[in-house]
Design a protein around this motif. Structure first.
Motif, PDB file in Angstrom:
ATOM      1  N   PRO A  64       0.819  -1.221   0.000  1.00 48.62           N
ATOM      2  CA  PRO A  64       0.000   0.000   0.000  1.00 48.62           C
ATOM      3  C   PRO A  64       0.850   1.267   0.000  1.00 48.62           C
ATOM      4  O   PRO A  64       0.513   2.245  -0.673  1.00 48.62           O
ATOM      5  CB  PRO A  64      -0.799  -0.109   1.301  1.00 48.62           C
ATOM      6  CG  PRO A  64      -0.804  -1.556   1.629  1.00 48.62           C
ATOM      7  CD  PRO A  64       0.453  -2.153   1.058  1.00 48.62           C
ATOM      8  N   GLY A  65       1.960   1.234   0.742  1.00 50.40           N
ATOM      9  CA  GLY A  65       2.820   2.418   0.802  1.00 50.40           C
ATOM     10  C   GLY A  65       3.322   2.807  -0.577  1.00 50.40           C
ATOM     11  O   GLY A  65       3.265   3.980  -0.974  1.00 50.40           O
ATOM     12  N   THR A  66       3.800   1.806  -1.337  1.00 50.59           N
ATOM     13  CA  THR A  66       4.316   2.088  -2.677  1.00 50.59           C
ATOM     14  C   THR A  66       3.206   2.532  -3.610  1.00 50.59           C
ATOM     15  O   THR A  66       3.373   3.468  -4.395  1.00 50.59           O
ATOM     16  CB  THR A  66       4.993   0.835  -3.269  1.00 50.59           C
ATOM     17  OG1 THR A  66       5.754   0.203  -2.249  1.00 50.59           O
ATOM     18  CG2 THR A  66       5.894   1.204  -4.423  1.00 50.59           C
ATOM     19  N   ILE A  67       2.072   1.834  -3.508  1.00 48.56           N
ATOM     20  CA  ILE A  67       0.952   2.212  -4.379  1.00 48.56           C
ATOM     21  C   ILE A  67       0.540   3.655  -4.107  1.00 48.56           C
ATOM     22  O   ILE A  67       0.336   4.443  -5.031  1.00 48.56           O
ATOM     23  CB  ILE A  67      -0.235   1.241  -4.174  1.00 48.56           C
ATOM     24  CG1 ILE A  67       0.172  -0.168  -4.647  1.00 48.56           C
ATOM     25  CG2 ILE A  67      -1.460   1.718  -4.934  1.00 48.56           C
ATOM     26  CD1 ILE A  67      -0.852  -1.239  -4.366  1.00 48.56           C
ATOM     27  N   SER A  68       0.469   4.012  -2.826  1.00 47.27           N
ATOM     28  CA  SER A  68       0.122   5.394  -2.480  1.00 47.27           C
ATOM     29  C   SER A  68       1.122   6.360  -3.089  1.00 47.27           C
ATOM     30  O   SER A  68       0.752   7.385  -3.679  1.00 47.27           O
ATOM     31  CB  SER A  68       0.115   5.584  -0.958  1.00 47.27           C
ATOM     32  OG  SER A  68      -0.819   4.722  -0.365  1.00 47.27           O
ATOM     33  N   LEU A 197      -4.787  12.413   2.811  1.00 48.16           N
ATOM     34  CA  LEU A 197      -6.092  11.852   3.153  1.00 48.16           C
ATOM     35  C   LEU A 197      -5.979  10.340   3.123  1.00 48.16           C
ATOM     36  O   LEU A 197      -5.531   9.767   2.139  1.00 48.16           O
ATOM     37  CB  LEU A 197      -7.146  12.286   2.125  1.00 48.16           C
ATOM     38  CG  LEU A 197      -7.323  13.787   1.906  1.00 48.16           C
ATOM     39  CD1 LEU A 197      -7.732  14.076   0.485  1.00 48.16           C
ATOM     40  CD2 LEU A 197      -8.356  14.326   2.880  1.00 48.16           C
ATOM     41  N   GLU A 198      -6.390   9.692   4.227  1.00 47.68           N
ATOM     42  CA  GLU A 198      -6.344   8.228   4.269  1.00 47.68           C
ATOM     43  C   GLU A 198      -7.591   7.673   3.596  1.00 47.68           C
ATOM     44  O   GLU A 198      -8.707   8.015   3.963  1.00 47.68           O
ATOM     45  CB  GLU A 198      -6.302   7.738   5.721  1.00 47.68           C
ATOM     46  CG  GLU A 198      -5.173   8.311   6.559  1.00 47.68           C
ATOM     47  CD  GLU A 198      -3.797   7.786   6.144  1.00 47.68           C
ATOM     48  OE1 GLU A 198      -3.753   6.657   5.611  1.00 47.68           O
ATOM     49  OE2 GLU A 198      -2.799   8.511   6.340  1.00 47.68           O
ATOM     50  N   ILE A 199      -7.411   6.829   2.610  1.00 55.22           N
ATOM     51  CA  ILE A 199      -8.552   6.172   1.971  1.00 55.22           C
ATOM     52  C   ILE A 199      -8.269   4.674   2.005  1.00 55.22           C
ATOM     53  O   ILE A 199      -7.434   4.185   1.254  1.00 55.22           O
ATOM     54  CB  ILE A 199      -8.761   6.680   0.536  1.00 55.22           C
ATOM     55  CG1 ILE A 199      -9.103   8.175   0.583  1.00 55.22           C
ATOM     56  CG2 ILE A 199      -9.858   5.881  -0.162  1.00 55.22           C
ATOM     57  CD1 ILE A 199      -9.391   8.807  -0.744  1.00 55.22           C
ATOM     58  N   GLY A 200      -8.925   3.960   2.927  1.00 53.36           N
ATOM     59  CA  GLY A 200      -8.605   2.548   3.145  1.00 53.36           C
ATOM     60  C   GLY A 200      -7.139   2.438   3.525  1.00 53.36           C
ATOM     61  O   GLY A 200      -6.642   3.235   4.326  1.00 53.36           O
ATOM     62  N   PRO A 201      -6.422   1.490   2.906  1.00 52.49           N
ATOM     63  CA  PRO A 201      -5.011   1.323   3.245  1.00 52.49           C
ATOM     64  C   PRO A 201      -4.129   2.339   2.520  1.00 52.49           C
ATOM     65  O   PRO A 201      -2.926   2.394   2.752  1.00 52.49           O
ATOM     66  CB  PRO A 201      -4.704  -0.092   2.744  1.00 52.49           C
ATOM     67  CG  PRO A 201      -5.671  -0.318   1.633  1.00 52.49           C
ATOM     68  CD  PRO A 201      -6.898   0.488   1.943  1.00 52.49           C
ATOM     69  N   LEU A 202      -4.732   3.123   1.622  1.00 51.32           N
ATOM     70  CA  LEU A 202      -3.941   4.032   0.796  1.00 51.32           C
ATOM     71  C   LEU A 202      -3.950   5.452   1.337  1.00 51.32           C
ATOM     72  O   LEU A 202      -4.887   5.866   2.023  1.00 51.32           O
ATOM     73  CB  LEU A 202      -4.477   4.045  -0.639  1.00 51.32           C
ATOM     74  CG  LEU A 202      -4.464   2.700  -1.372  1.00 51.32           C
ATOM     75  CD1 LEU A 202      -5.097   2.851  -2.741  1.00 51.32           C
ATOM     76  CD2 LEU A 202      -3.055   2.139  -1.470  1.00 51.32           C
ATOM     77  N   THR A 203      -2.902   6.180   1.016  1.00 47.18           N
ATOM     78  CA  THR A 203      -2.832   7.590   1.380  1.00 47.18           C
ATOM     79  C   THR A 203      -2.889   8.434   0.111  1.00 47.18           C
ATOM     80  O   THR A 203      -1.995   8.350  -0.724  1.00 47.18           O
ATOM     81  CB  THR A 203      -1.532   7.900   2.136  1.00 47.18           C
ATOM     82  OG1 THR A 203      -1.364   6.917   3.159  1.00 47.18           O
ATOM     83  CG2 THR A 203      -1.573   9.279   2.741  1.00 47.18           C
TER      84      THR A 203
END
Ligand SMILES: Nc1ncnc2c1ncn2[C@@H]1O[C@H](COP(=O)(O)OP(=O)(O)OP(=O)(O)O)[C@@H](O)[C@H]1O
Ligand SMILES: [Mg+2]
Lengths: 357, 268
Positions: A64-68, A197-203
Motif C-alpha cells: 500500500p505504501g508504494t501504491i500510495s 487523506l487516508e482512503i482505506g489502506p492508501l494515502t
C-alpha cells in the motif's frame, strides 16, 4: 432499425471479420483499450517477477505504501497531460506546458513569499490565496498567448509553443532569478494540495483528488457538451468543421486558454507535491505529458482519443518508473521502455485508422 | 418559349464577382432558383460552379454583386448565416467529421442541450433526443441501411456518408438544399439512391441546386439546367428544350442560345 439481422453488406462483412479485424475495430471504438492492456501486462509481469520469482525489491511494488506513493507521483504529469490531451485532440502540440507550469508556480511562490533574490520584490508578500489566484490567471493568459498566436497568425502550434517554451523559461530566470523557494518558507495555503487523506489502506493527497476530479470533469466536457464535440470535429477535419458552421478559430483559441487554466492548477499541485517552487522541478515534464497522451491512445493527427487513455498512459509511465527501479534496473531501461511504447502506440494508431467496420 | 411569371425566385444572385488573386472565379454571374424546382448547374472544370454555390452558402464572400433570399437582400459572413435563412449545403468535399458518429454529424454546430439546469448550467447535450431525431430524419429519407446511429461516419460506405450529408441538409426545416457533385464518387446503385433522395426532398417542397458533371443524371432529375461558362451564366435550358450534346456545346462555347430560347422562368 433493429440490429438483429445482418441487413447490409457492411453488416455481413462485420460478421465475417477475422479476430485481427475484431481487435482493430474494438481499438478503434475504444482507444483506451491498448493502454489498459499494456498497464495490465506490466502489472502482471512485475507481479510474477516480484511476488513469484522474487526479483530485486519488486514485491514492494504491491505494498500500500508504494501504491500510495505511485498514485501521488502521478499528479504532475497527470494533470498537465489533461492540457496536452486537449491540444493534441485538435491536431496541435504544446511544447510550452512545462515552461508555463514552472513560470506559474514560481509566480505564485514569489508573490506569496518575500524574498530579496527576485526582480519582483515590489509585489512580493501577498496573501497566499491571492498569490495562487494570480498564478492561475498568469497561466491562463500564457495559454491564451499560445492560442492567440496560433489562431491570429495561422502559425503551427509546434513553432508557437517552441517559442513560448523559450520565452517563459527565460522569464522565469529573469523575473525570479532561478531561486528555489522551499515549502517551509511558504504559507500553508501554498502547500494545501499536499494535504494527506487516508482512503482505506492508501494515502491520497488533495492534489491527487483534484487531478482525478479534473479527469472526470474534462471527460464529461469532451464527451457530453457541444464544445467537446467541436474539439473533436476541429481536430478531425478543420475544413469540414468550418463548413458545418463551427467557428474553428474560436474553438482552437478556447482550447489553449482552457489548457492554460489546467496548467495553472497543475502549478499549484506541483508546489504541494514537491514542497517547493523550483525552476528545475521537472525538466522532462513536457515530453512526459506528450508520452502519456500518445501511449494513452490519442492520435497525434487529432480528433481521436479519450481522456481515460491519458490517465492510463500516466499510470504506465509511473509504474514503469517504480517497477524498473525496484527491480534494480538502471534509469536508462525505463527511458528505453518508454521509447518503445511511444513508437508502438503510434504504430497502433496508424493501424486502427485504417479500420473498416 | 419564355413565359411571364410573377413567382419570385427563392434564391437570386445578381452580377456576382469573385476572384482569387488573378484567377477569376465568377464574372458578373446571375442565377435564379425558383420555389419547388431542381435546377442543375453544369459547366466545365473551373467554370465557377463551386464558387457560385459557396457564395450562396456563405462559405465565400463575393467581391461585388447582390444576393437575395425570398426577395430580401442577404450578406452572408459564414455558413451559419445561410443556414439561418434555410439554405443548407452539401459540399463537394464532404463536410462531415469522420470520427464523429451519425447523430453527432447531423447535429454538428447546432447541438441540442438538455432542458433545465443540466442544459443551461452544465451545457449537457441531449444525446438521446438527438439520436432519436437523427434516426427519424434518416427514416424519413429512406436511408435505412446504417447499422446504428452511433456508428462513426468513417466506417460508412461512400454512399452512406453522402446520405448522411444529404440528410443533414434536408433535416432542419431547410427551404433550399445545395448539392455539389453529390454522386461524383459513388457507384451506380448509390448514385441512384442519392438521386431518389433529391426527388424526395423536392417532393417535400424544398428547392434544390444540383451541381453535376453527369449529363444523364442531370437530364433525369433537373427541371431546368443552368449552364456556367467562364465564371458566368451562358444559358438556362431544360431537358425538353435541348439535347445533352447541345448542353455540352453551350458549356464549351461552341453554341450560344438566344435569350428568348432560354428558360429563365420556372417550369413547375
Ligand atoms: N480558394 C481558391 N483559391 C484560388 N483559386 C480558386 C479557389 N477556389 C476556386 N478557384 C479558382 O476559381 C475558378 C473556379 O473554380 P470552381 O471551384 O468554382 O470551379 P468548378 O466549376 O466548381 O469546377 P469543378 O467542376 O472542377 O469542381 C477555378 O479557376 C479555380 O481554380
Ligand atoms: Mg467544383
Amino acid at each position: 432499425m433493429s440490429s438483429t439481422a445482418p441487413t447490409t453488406a457492411a453488416d455481413e462483412f462485420a460478421h465475417r471479420a477475422t479476430p485481427m479485424q475484431k481487435v482493430q475495430s474494438s481499438l478503434h471504438r475504444y482507444p483506451w483499450l491498448s493502454p489498459l492492456v499494456v498497464l495490465a501486462l506490466l502489472l502482471v509481469i512485475f507481479g510474477v517477477l516480484g511476488l513469484v520469482l522474487g526479483v530485486g525489491d519488486l514485491e514492494n511494488l504491491f505494498k500500500p505504501g508504494t501504491i500510495s506513493l505511485m498514485l501521488q507521483q502521478t499528479v504532475i504529469i497527470g494533470t498537465l497531460a489533461i492540457a496536452q490531451t486537449l491540444v493534441i485532440l485538435t491536431a496541435g502540440i504544446d511544447l510550452s506546458i512545462g515552461a508555463i507550469m514552472v513560470f506559474a508556480q514560481m509566480f505564485m511562490a514569489n508573490l506569496a513569499v518575500y524574498t530579496t533574490a527576485s526582480n519582483v520584490t515590489f509585489m512580493a508578500g501577498q496573501n497566499p490565496v491571492l498569490a495562487v489566484f494570480i498564478g492561475l490567471i498568469v497561466a491562463t493568459l500564457a495559454g491564451g498567448l499560445n492560442g492567440f498566436l496560433i489562431v491570429r497568425f495561422n502559425l503551427p502550434p509546434f513553432i508557437v509553443t517552441l517559442g513560448t517554451l523559450s520565452i517563459f523559461t527565460a522569464l522565469t530566470l529573469i523575473l525570479f532569478k532561478a531561486r528555489t523557494i522551499q515549502g517551509k518558507e511558504m504559507p500553508d495555503f501554498m502547500l494545501l494540495m499536499s494535504t494527506k487523506l487516508e482512503i482505506g489502506p492508501l494515502t491520497f493527497t488533495l492534489g491527487l483528488i483534484v487531478m482525478l476530479l479534473l479527469y472526470v470533469l474534462f471527460a464529461y466536457i469532451l464527451r457530453g457538451t457541444a464544445w467537446g464535440t467541436h474539439v473533436y470535429a476541429v481536430g478531425d477535419d478543420p475544413a469540414a468543421a468550418e463548413l458545418s458552421g463551427i467557428n474553428v478559430k474560436r474553438v482552437l483559441f478556447s482550447v489553449y486558454v482552457v489548457a492554460g487554466v489546467v496548467i495553472g492548477i497543475a502549478a499549484w499541485i506541483t508546489i504541494g507535491r514537491t514542497a517547493a517552487a523550483s525552476p528545475n522541478v521537472a525538466p522532462e515534464i513536457n515530453l512526459e505529458t506528450i508520452t502519456a497522451v500518445v501511449i494513452g491512445g490519442t492520435s497525434l493527427f487529432g480528433g481521436r482519443g479519450r481522456l481515460l487513455g491519458t490517465l492510463l498512459g500516466t499510470f504506465i509511465i509511473i509504474v514503469l518508473d517504480f517497477g524498473l527501479s525496484l527491480a534494480g534496473l538502471d534509469q536508462a531501461y525505463r527511458v528505453l521502455a518508454i521509447g518503445v511504447l511511444v513508437i508502438a502506440a503510434v504504430a497502433v494508431d496508424q493501424w486502427i485508422r485504417k479500420v473498416k467496420v | 418559349m419564355t413565359t411571364t411569371s410573377t413567382t419570385q425566385p427563392i434564391v437570386q444572385a445578381k452580377d456576382l464577382n469573385k476572384s482569387f488573386g488573378r484567377v477569376i472565379g465568377l464574372a458578373d454571374c446571375n442565377f435564379e432558383l425558383y420555389p419547388g424546382e431542381v435546377i442543375a448547374v453544369v459547366g466545365d472544370n473551373g467554370a465557377g460552379k463551386s464558387t457560385l454555390i459557396k457564395c450562396l452558402s456563405g462559405a465565400l464572400t463575393p467581391d461585388s454583386g447582390e444576393m437575395h433570399i425570398d426577395g430580401e437582400e442577404v450578406f452572408f459572413k459564414s455558413t451559419n448565416d445561410s443556414r439561418a435563412k434555410g439554405v443548407e449545403t452539401v459540399y463537394q468535399t464532404l463536410a462531415v467529421a469522420p470520427v464523429l458518429d451519425i447523430s453527432e454529424n447531423l447535429y454538428l454546430g447546432r447541438e441540442i442541450r438538455k432542458k433545465g439546469i443540466l442544459g443551461t448550467v452544465f451545457r449537457s447535450l441531449d444525446k438521446k433526443r438527438m439520436r432519436k431525431e437523427a434516426m427519424q430524419s434518416l427514416n424519413d429519407l429512406g436511408v435505412l441501411t446504417v447499422q446504428s446511429i452511433t456508428q462513426s461516419v468513417e466506417t460508412l460506405s461512400g454512399g452512406q456518408r453522402q446520405a448522411v450529408a444529404v440528410a443533414r441538409a434536408g433535416a432542419f426545416g431547410s427551404k433550399v438544399v445545395i448539392l455539389d457533385e453529390p454522386t461524383a464518387a459513388l457507384g451506380v446503385n448509390e448514385s441512384a439512391r442519392v438521386l431518389k433522395l433529391i426527388r424526395d426532398l423536392r417532393d417535400r417542397g424544398m428547392s434544390i441546386i444540383l451541381i453535376s458533371h453527369n449529363m444523364p443524371q442531370v437530364f433525369d432529375v433537373a427541371d431546368r439546367i443552368h449552364v456556367q461558362r467562364l465564371g458566368r451564366r451562358a444559358a438556362v435550358v431544360t431537358p425538353q428544350s435541348h439535347q445533352m450534346n447541345d448542353v455540352v456545346s453551350i458549356m464549351t462555347g461552341a453554341m450560344t442560345v438566344p435569350e428568348d430560347q432560354q428558360q429563365l422562368t420556372p417550369v413547375r
